[in-house]
Design a protein around this motif. Structure first.
Motif, PDB file in Angstrom:
ATOM      1  N   GLY A 183       0.830  -1.193   0.000  1.00 48.03           N
ATOM      2  CA  GLY A 183       0.000   0.000   0.000  1.00 48.03           C
ATOM      3  C   GLY A 183       0.867   1.246   0.000  1.00 48.03           C
ATOM      4  O   GLY A 183       2.017   1.214   0.439  1.00 48.03           O
ATOM      5  N   GLU A 184       0.318   2.359  -0.485  1.00 48.56           N
ATOM      6  CA  GLU A 184       1.117   3.578  -0.620  1.00 48.56           C
ATOM      7  C   GLU A 184       0.633   4.725   0.266  1.00 48.56           C
ATOM      8  O   GLU A 184       1.046   5.859   0.087  1.00 48.56           O
ATOM      9  CB  GLU A 184       1.142   4.018  -2.088  1.00 48.56           C
ATOM     10  N   GLY A 185      -0.255   4.438   1.224  1.00 48.59           N
ATOM     11  CA  GLY A 185      -0.670   5.472   2.177  1.00 48.59           C
ATOM     12  C   GLY A 185      -1.850   6.299   1.724  1.00 48.59           C
ATOM     13  O   GLY A 185      -1.970   7.466   2.093  1.00 48.59           O
ATOM     14  N   VAL A 199       1.251   8.993  -4.644  1.00 46.34           N
ATOM     15  CA  VAL A 199       2.370   8.255  -5.213  1.00 46.34           C
ATOM     16  C   VAL A 199       3.485   8.201  -4.178  1.00 46.34           C
ATOM     17  O   VAL A 199       3.569   9.068  -3.302  1.00 46.34           O
ATOM     18  CB  VAL A 199       2.870   8.918  -6.521  1.00 46.34           C
ATOM     19  N   THR A 200       4.304   7.173  -4.244  1.00 45.13           N
ATOM     20  CA  THR A 200       5.501   7.092  -3.409  1.00 45.13           C
ATOM     21  C   THR A 200       6.704   6.824  -4.300  1.00 45.13           C
ATOM     22  O   THR A 200       6.584   6.245  -5.386  1.00 45.13           O
ATOM     23  CB  THR A 200       5.411   5.963  -2.366  1.00 45.13           C
ATOM     24  N   ILE A 201       7.866   7.255  -3.842  1.00 49.21           N
ATOM     25  CA  ILE A 201       9.109   6.969  -4.555  1.00 49.21           C
ATOM     26  C   ILE A 201       9.294   5.457  -4.641  1.00 49.21           C
ATOM     27  O   ILE A 201       9.706   4.921  -5.678  1.00 49.21           O
ATOM     28  CB  ILE A 201      10.305   7.620  -3.840  1.00 49.21           C
ATOM     29  N   ARG A 202       8.960   4.768  -3.564  1.00 54.65           N
ATOM     30  CA  ARG A 202       9.081   3.311  -3.528  1.00 54.65           C
ATOM     31  C   ARG A 202       8.261   2.652  -4.629  1.00 54.65           C
ATOM     32  O   ARG A 202       8.731   1.739  -5.324  1.00 54.65           O
ATOM     33  CB  ARG A 202       8.623   2.794  -2.158  1.00 54.65           C
ATOM     34  N   ILE A 219      13.391   5.389 -11.203  1.00 55.27           N
ATOM     35  CA  ILE A 219      12.174   6.205 -11.137  1.00 55.27           C
ATOM     36  C   ILE A 219      11.672   6.500 -12.544  1.00 55.27           C
ATOM     37  O   ILE A 219      10.469   6.414 -12.830  1.00 55.27           O
ATOM     38  CB  ILE A 219      12.445   7.508 -10.360  1.00 55.27           C
ATOM     39  N   ASP A 220      12.599   6.844 -13.437  1.00 53.86           N
ATOM     40  CA  ASP A 220      12.233   7.121 -14.824  1.00 53.86           C
ATOM     41  C   ASP A 220      11.499   5.943 -15.452  1.00 53.86           C
ATOM     42  O   ASP A 220      10.489   6.114 -16.148  1.00 53.86           O
ATOM     43  CB  ASP A 220      13.488   7.424 -15.642  1.00 53.86           C
ATOM     44  N   ASP A 221      12.008   4.743 -15.183  1.00 54.43           N
ATOM     45  CA  ASP A 221      11.389   3.552 -15.754  1.00 54.43           C
ATOM     46  C   ASP A 221      10.018   3.269 -15.145  1.00 54.43           C
ATOM     47  O   ASP A 221       9.176   2.612 -15.774  1.00 54.43           O
ATOM     48  CB  ASP A 221      12.299   2.335 -15.551  1.00 54.43           C
ATOM     49  N   GLY A 222       9.776   3.743 -13.906  1.00 55.32           N
ATOM     50  CA  GLY A 222       8.484   3.537 -13.262  1.00 55.32           C
ATOM     51  C   GLY A 222       7.482   4.649 -13.506  1.00 55.32           C
ATOM     52  O   GLY A 222       6.282   4.485 -13.259  1.00 55.32           O
ATOM     53  N   LEU A 223       7.966   5.801 -14.015  1.00 54.00           N
ATOM     54  CA  LEU A 223       7.092   6.956 -14.201  1.00 54.00           C
ATOM     55  C   LEU A 223       5.941   6.748 -15.188  1.00 54.00           C
ATOM     56  O   LEU A 223       4.901   7.404 -15.043  1.00 54.00           O
ATOM     57  CB  LEU A 223       7.914   8.172 -14.631  1.00 54.00           C
ATOM     58  N   PRO A 224       6.061   5.866 -16.189  1.00 55.49           N
ATOM     59  CA  PRO A 224       4.893   5.648 -17.056  1.00 55.49           C
ATOM     60  C   PRO A 224       3.630   5.243 -16.298  1.00 55.49           C
ATOM     61  O   PRO A 224       2.518   5.552 -16.741  1.00 55.49           O
ATOM     62  CB  PRO A 224       5.370   4.531 -17.997  1.00 55.49           C
ATOM     63  N   ASN A 225       3.790   4.587 -15.139  1.00 52.83           N
ATOM     64  CA  ASN A 225       2.611   4.233 -14.340  1.00 52.83           C
ATOM     65  C   ASN A 225       1.939   5.482 -13.797  1.00 52.83           C
ATOM     66  O   ASN A 225       0.707   5.631 -13.868  1.00 52.83           O
ATOM     67  CB  ASN A 225       2.999   3.290 -13.208  1.00 52.83           C
TER      68      ASN A 225
END
Length: 651
Positions: free
Chosen positions: A155-157, A416-419, A448-454
C-alpha cells in the motif's frame, strides 16, 4: 549488494546488545553478509531504526521499514551526534494517546444535532437518513476524491492521505468531513492490516473501527446468506420458484480470508440436507448486498434494490429474483440499521463518515452514496477515498457511484511514493512480510524514470474524466530530495495541476497544509466532468473501452462463457448497466506481474456476472478470485489481548 566488511560490522554494532557481541566474533565477510539481513529481520519485530537524512546511505537502506511515514524511531548517537534514541510509537499507541471526545461534541461542530445521532457507546454513532430533509436546501460543498498509482502489496498510504488531507483542510479554514469505507476483517487478519489511516492521521478508536464497528458488515453477511439459504431450501422443498439448480449464480459470503471455501459442494449427507450442487463463498465486501448498501439513497431504495437481485435462471431461462422468492423484505429488515452511516472522529477531532465496505478490485470500491450526500451538505469540503489505483476505485467512482449519487468530483488527489515508482521499473520485488531490497533506498533516478509511465497513465486516466489532479507524494524518511523534486517536476509535465509532499503520517494535518491549499486551488478551477462510456453501448463495447483506454490493452478476449453471459444479460434487459471490472489491483492490466504501464496486450475476460440490484455487471478478468486467502504469516498471529484486557498487535 556487497559492502566492505567494516560497514557490516558498523551496522551490527548499532542494532542491539546481542549484535555488539556478534560484531566481536572473528567471522568471515561472507558469513557476516548473510547473517546481517537475518539479524535485522529479527530486530525489526521490536524496533524501528530511522537514520537522520544526513546519515550514511547504507544505514538508511538497511534499517528502513516498509512504512509511509517519518515516525519517531530508535536512532543511535554513535555516528557523530547524528542519531538519537527515541521510543517508537505504533499506530495503535498513537491512537490510544489521543484524548477522545464524546462523539456528540464532535458532530455538533459539523452541524449535527444530538437528536440526529443513535449512539453506539461514547465515541461512535449512526445518523438517520431523515436529516436529509433538513439539509436538502443547502448547496453542496466541494467534493474531493483520493486515488493512487498502482500500489505495491504494502500500500502507498492512500487512507493516511485521505484522513490527513481532511485534517489539513480544516487547519486552513475549510470545514471538512472525510468519508471512507468500513474495513473488512479479511485484510485486518491477513497481510494488509486495518484501514483507519496511520500515525497522526487516523480514525479513532482504531480498534472499534477495524473490528465489527457498528455491525454493518455482519448485517450484510446475514442478509446475503439468508437469501442463499432460502434458495437451496426452496429447491429442495418442491422448488416453488422453478429455479434451475444448475444455473444458480448466487453464492454465499463470509468476512474472512478463507481459500478453502472458494469452491464447495452443498447439500451432501442425504436428502434432508438439500440438493447437491457446486457453489462457493466470496468475501463479504464482494457481496451484491454490500454494493446495494453503498449505492442506495435510503432504506426504500435499498429495499427495491434487494428485490432486484437475480439468484439464477429459472427452468424456462428467465431471471429469478429475490423479490420473486419473497425474501427481499426479510433482507431489508436485517439491513434497517446498516443503511445509516456511522460517524467517528479523527486524531485531530474532526468528523469522519464510515459506511459500506466494497473492495475496489472485486466490487465498486468506494464508501456509500448516502454518506457523501450527507457530508457535502454539512461541510465546505468532503474528501472521499477510492480503493487502489485510478484504474480501479476512481474509475468506478466516476462511472458507477457518481451515476447513482448525482455528485460530481471537483478535484482528484493522486497518491504516489518513490518506492512504488521504483517498484514499477520491475527491477525490485516487493512482497508483504518480506524485507525490502536495500537498493530501493539508494538514489536511482533511472529506476524512477522507468516507473514513471505508471504515474503518467494514472494522471491520464483522471484527466480522461475531465477532472483536475493534484499529485501527493507520500513521504518516507528514506526519500531523497533530488528524487522528490524530480517526481514533482515530471508530475507537472504529465498534466497534474500541482505536486506536493505529504508528511501527514508523522505530522498530522500540519504536514499537509501545502497539499490542502493545492487541492483548494484545483477545486476552484474549471473542470468538465465526463463519463468514460454511454450506458447504451453494448456490454462488449463498454468492456473494450475500459480495457483499451484505462488499462492500456490493445484488444479484449471474451471466453465462450463470457460471450454467453453477455448475450443472456442483454436479452434479460440488463445490457445498459455500467461495468464494474474485477481484476488485479497490482497492475494496470489483468496480470499482477506486468508492471509500469503495459500496452499492446490482450485483456482476457473469463466470465461476466450480474449484480442487477446493485446496478452493474462485473466481468472477471484473468484469474481474479472473489475470495482472498491467508498467507503463511498473517497479521492474526500477532493480535492478542494483554493483561489489561486491551487489544494488541493491530496495525
Amino acid at each position: 549488494m556487497c559492502l566492505p566488511i567494516a560497514e557490516y560490522r558498523d551496522c551490527l554494532r548499532r542494532v542491539n546488545t546481542k549484535s555488539r557481541l556478534a560484531a566481536k566474533l572473528p567471522v568471515s565477510e561472507r558469513f557476516l553478509q548473510c547473517f546481517l539481513p537475518f539479524l535485522l529481520r529479527v530486530c525489526r519485530k521490536s524496533i524501528l531504526v530511522r537514520p537522520m537524512e544526513e546519515g550514511p546511505n547504507i544505514l538508511r537502506a538497511l534499517f528502513s521499514m516498509s512504512r509511509s511515514d517519518d515516525s519517531e524511531g530508535l536512532e543511535y548517537p554513535e555516528i557523530a551526534g547524528r542519531w538519537k534514541r527515541t521510543k517508537m510509537k505504533t499506530d495503535l499507541e498513537i491512537a490510544r494517546a489521543h484524548k477522545l471526545e464524546p462523539i456528540q461534541d464532535v458532530a455538533r461542530r459539523f452541524g449535527l444535532e444530538e437528536s440526529d445521532l443513535s449512539l453506539y457507546g461514547p465515541y461512535k454513532a449512526k445518523i438517520d437518513g431523515a436529516i436529509m430533509k433538513r439539509l436538502d436546501d443547502r448547496p453542496p460543498g466541494k467534493y474531493i476524491g483520493v486515488t493512487a498509482v498502482t500500489p505495491t502489496p504494502l500500500g502507498e498510504g492512500k487512507t493516511v492521505t485521505t484522513i490527513g488531507l481532511g485534517l489539513a483542510l480544516n487547519r486552513i479554514g475549510k470545514k471538512t468531513i472525510t468519508t471512507i469505507r468500513q474495513p473488512s476483517m479479511g485484510p485486518v487478519f491477513g497481510i494488509k492490516g486495518g484501514a483507519a489511516g496511520g500515525g497522526h492521521s487516523q480514525v479513532v478508536p482504531m480498534e472499534d473501527f477495524n473490528l465489527h464497528l457498528t455491525g454493518d458488515m455482519h448485517a450484510v453477511g446475514a442478509a446475503h446468506n439468508l437469501l442463499a439459504a432460502w434458495t437451496d431450501t426452496s429447491i429442495l422443498l418442491k422448488n416453488p420458484f422453478a429455479l434451475n439448480p444448475e444455473r444458480v449464480s448466487f453464492r454465499r459470503v463470509v468476512d474472512i480470508n478463507d481459500r478453502a471455501l472458494r469452491q464447495i459442494e452443498v447439500g451432501l449427507g442425504g436428502k434432508k440436507n438439500g440438493v447437491p450442487r457446486k457453489t462457493g463463498f466470496d468475501i463479504t465486501p464482494a457481496s451484491e448486498v454490500m454494493a446495494i448498501l453503498g449505492l442506495s439513497d435510503n432504506i426504500f431504495d435499498l429495499r427495491g434494490r434487494l428485490g432486484r437481485i437475480v439468484v439464477g435462471e429459472g427452468e424456462e431461462g428467465d431471471p429469478v429474483t429475490a423479490e420473486t422468492m419473497e425474501c427481499a423484505g426479510a433482507m431489508a429488515a436485517i439491513m434497517k440499521e446498516a443503511i445509516k452511516p456511522t460517524v467517528m472522529q479523527t486524531t485531530e477531532g474532526t468528523l469522519t463518515f464510515v459506511h459500506a465496505g466494497p473492495f475496489a478490485n472485486i466490487a465498486y470500491g468506494n464508501s456509500s452514496v448516502i454518506a457523501d450526500q450527507m457530508s457535502v451538505r454539512l461541510a465546505d469540503y468532503t474528501v472521499t477515498e477510492s480503493g487502489f489505483g485510478a484504474d480501479m476505485g476512481f474509475e468506478k467512482l466516476c462511472n458507477i457511484k457518481c451515476r447513482a449519487s448525482g455528485l460530481i468530483p471537483d478535484a482528484i488527489v493522486l497518491v504516489v511514493t518513490i518506492r512504488a515508482l521504483k517498484a514499477h521499473c520491475d527491477r525490485f520485488k516487493i512482497r508483504a512480510g518480506k524485507p525490502l531490497d536495500p537498493a530501493l533506498f539508494e538514489k536511482d533516478i533511472p529506476a524512477i524514470d522507468d516507473g514513471l509511465p505508471n504515474l503518467k497513465k494514472h494522471i491520464e486516466n483522471v484527466r480522461m474524466h475531465g477532472l483536475p489532479v493534484v499529485v501527493a507524494i507520500n513521504h518516507f524518511s528514506t526519500d531523497l530530495p533530488e528524487e522528490i523534486e524530480y517526481v514533482q517536476k515530471k508530475s507537472l509535465e504529465f498534466g497534474a495541476q500541482a505536486a506536493e509532499i505529504s508528511k501527514m503520517h508523522a505530522q498530522g494535518g500540519v504536514g499537509g497544509e501545502a497539499l490542502a491549499q493545492a487541492v483548494v486551488d484545483a477545486a476552484e478551477s474549471r473542470s468538465e466532468f465526463r463519463h468514460l462510456y454511454d450506458l447504451e453501448d453494448s456490454i462488449e463495447s463498454k468492456i473494450n473501452t475500459l480495457a483499451t483506454k484505462i488499462y492500456g490493452a490493445s484488444e479484449v478476449e471474451l471466453s465462450d462463457e463470457a460471450k454467453r453471459s453477455a448475450k443472456l444479460y442483454t436479452s434479460w434487459g440488463y445490457g445498459n448497466l455500467p461495468i464494474c471490472m474485477a481484476k488485479t489491483h497490482l497492475s494496470l492490466s489483468h496480470d499482477a506481474k506486468l508492471k509500469g504501464a503495459p500496452t499492446g496486450y490482450a485483456f482476457p475476460i473469463r466470465d461476466i456476472r450480474l449484480a442487477a440490484g446493485a446496478g452493474f455487471l462485473y466481468p472477471l478478468a484473468g484469474d481474479m478470485m472473489l475470495m482472498p486467502g491467508l498467507g503463511s504469516k498473517p497479521a492474526l498471529r500477532q493480535i492478542d489481548i494483554d493483561d489489561k484486557g486491551e487489544i494488541t498487535g493491530l496495525f
